[in-house]
Write a protein that holds these residues in place. Sequence first.
Motif, short mmCIF file in Angstrom:
data_model
loop_
_atom_site.label_atom_id
_atom_site.label_comp_id
_atom_site.label_asym_id
_atom_site.label_seq_id
_atom_site.Cartn_x
_atom_site.Cartn_y
_atom_site.Cartn_z
N ARG A 1 -2.49 -6.87 20.18
CA ARG A 1 -3.61 -6.34 19.39
C ARG A 1 -3.42 -6.55 17.88
O ARG A 1 -3.74 -5.67 17.08
CB ARG A 1 -3.87 -4.87 19.68
N ILE A 2 -2.92 -7.69 17.45
CA ILE A 2 -2.76 -8.00 16.03
C ILE A 2 -4.14 -8.27 15.45
O ILE A 2 -4.90 -9.08 15.98
CB ILE A 2 -1.84 -9.22 15.82
N HIS A 3 -4.48 -7.57 14.38
CA HIS A 3 -5.79 -7.73 13.76
C HIS A 3 -5.71 -7.46 12.26
O HIS A 3 -4.83 -6.74 11.80
CB HIS A 3 -6.81 -6.80 14.41
N GLU A 4 -6.63 -8.05 11.53
CA GLU A 4 -6.72 -7.84 10.09
C GLU A 4 -7.38 -6.50 9.82
O GLU A 4 -8.39 -6.16 10.42
CB GLU A 4 -7.54 -8.97 9.46
N THR A 5 -6.80 -5.74 8.89
CA THR A 5 -7.40 -4.47 8.50
C THR A 5 -8.07 -4.53 7.14
O THR A 5 -8.99 -3.77 6.88
CB THR A 5 -6.35 -3.34 8.51
N ALA A 6 -7.62 -5.45 6.27
CA ALA A 6 -8.25 -5.60 4.95
C ALA A 6 -7.80 -6.91 4.31
O ALA A 6 -6.71 -7.41 4.59
CB ALA A 6 -7.88 -4.44 4.03
N PHE A 7 -8.66 -7.46 3.46
CA PHE A 7 -8.31 -8.63 2.67
C PHE A 7 -8.76 -8.36 1.25
O PHE A 7 -9.94 -8.10 1.00
CB PHE A 7 -8.99 -9.90 3.20
N ARG A 8 -7.83 -8.38 0.31
CA ARG A 8 -8.11 -8.07 -1.10
C ARG A 8 -8.91 -6.77 -1.21
O ARG A 8 -10.02 -6.77 -1.73
CB ARG A 8 -8.87 -9.20 -1.76
N PRO A 9 -8.34 -5.66 -0.76
CA PRO A 9 -9.11 -4.42 -0.75
C PRO A 9 -9.39 -3.84 -2.12
O PRO A 9 -10.23 -2.95 -2.25
CB PRO A 9 -8.24 -3.47 0.07
N TRP A 10 -8.71 -4.32 -3.14
CA TRP A 10 -8.94 -3.81 -4.48
C TRP A 10 -9.67 -4.85 -5.31
O TRP A 10 -10.28 -5.75 -4.78
CB TRP A 10 -7.62 -3.40 -5.13
N GLN A 11 -9.57 -4.77 -6.61
CA GLN A 11 -10.27 -5.69 -7.49
C GLN A 11 -9.85 -7.13 -7.24
O GLN A 11 -8.75 -7.40 -6.78
CB GLN A 11 -9.97 -5.35 -8.95
N ARG B 1 2.56 4.62 5.88
CA ARG B 1 1.30 4.68 5.13
C ARG B 1 1.28 3.73 3.92
O ARG B 1 0.26 3.14 3.59
CB ARG B 1 1.00 6.10 4.67
N ALA B 2 2.43 3.55 3.28
CA ALA B 2 2.49 2.69 2.09
C ALA B 2 2.39 1.21 2.44
O ALA B 2 2.21 0.38 1.56
CB ALA B 2 3.77 2.96 1.31
N ALA B 3 2.51 0.85 3.72
CA ALA B 3 2.37 -0.54 4.13
C ALA B 3 0.93 -0.89 4.48
O ALA B 3 0.62 -2.03 4.78
CB ALA B 3 3.26 -0.83 5.34
N ARG B 4 0.04 0.09 4.42
CA ARG B 4 -1.38 -0.13 4.73
C ARG B 4 -2.19 -0.13 3.44
O ARG B 4 -1.73 0.36 2.42
CB ARG B 4 -1.88 1.00 5.64
N PRO B 5 -3.42 -0.64 3.50
CA PRO B 5 -4.24 -0.67 2.27
C PRO B 5 -4.66 0.72 1.82
O PRO B 5 -4.71 1.64 2.56
CB PRO B 5 -5.45 -1.51 2.65
#
Length: 154
Positions: free
Chosen positions: A82-92, A150-154
């Motif tokens: 179940r490898i999936h993308e959770t975010a790409f460039r979530p900030w500016q 938690r710090a490894a997630r966006p």
Amino acid sequence: MRDLFMSAKKLGVGAALVFGLLASGGTAQAANPFELNFWLSGPRYDGNVAPCERALPVISEQFHEKEATFWNSPLVITGYGRIHETAFRPWQSDNIPRRYCSGDVMLNDGRLRKVHFSIIEDGGFAGFSQGVEWCVTGLDRNWAYNPSCRAARP
């Protein structure tokens, strides 16, 4: 009293001379070509970050090395799911491009755990390749990403 007046007058004349010398100094000049930082043009990120699956061999290798070297543990990753993308460039958009991913890992002890990781453009050794930061939930023994990765997630 007269001596005090004379020493104050001399001090005032001396201060005026120093101020006059400093004020009449040369004008500011532009830097010559050797003084310019023409090699430091600033970051130019393309946003070309590998897909999540490309990081899995790196995570497996680094996980085994960390467990064996630092924790004297025989744990290794035996599979992913179940490898999936959770975010790409979530900030500016001016920040370093990162792709955040999550999934499940199976370890050789038979336990299924969550893995959270990010792939960072120019985040590898000396900025020459893409880097990977990862955390396996429950096995962050040095608390680099705690609580619960938690710090490894966006």
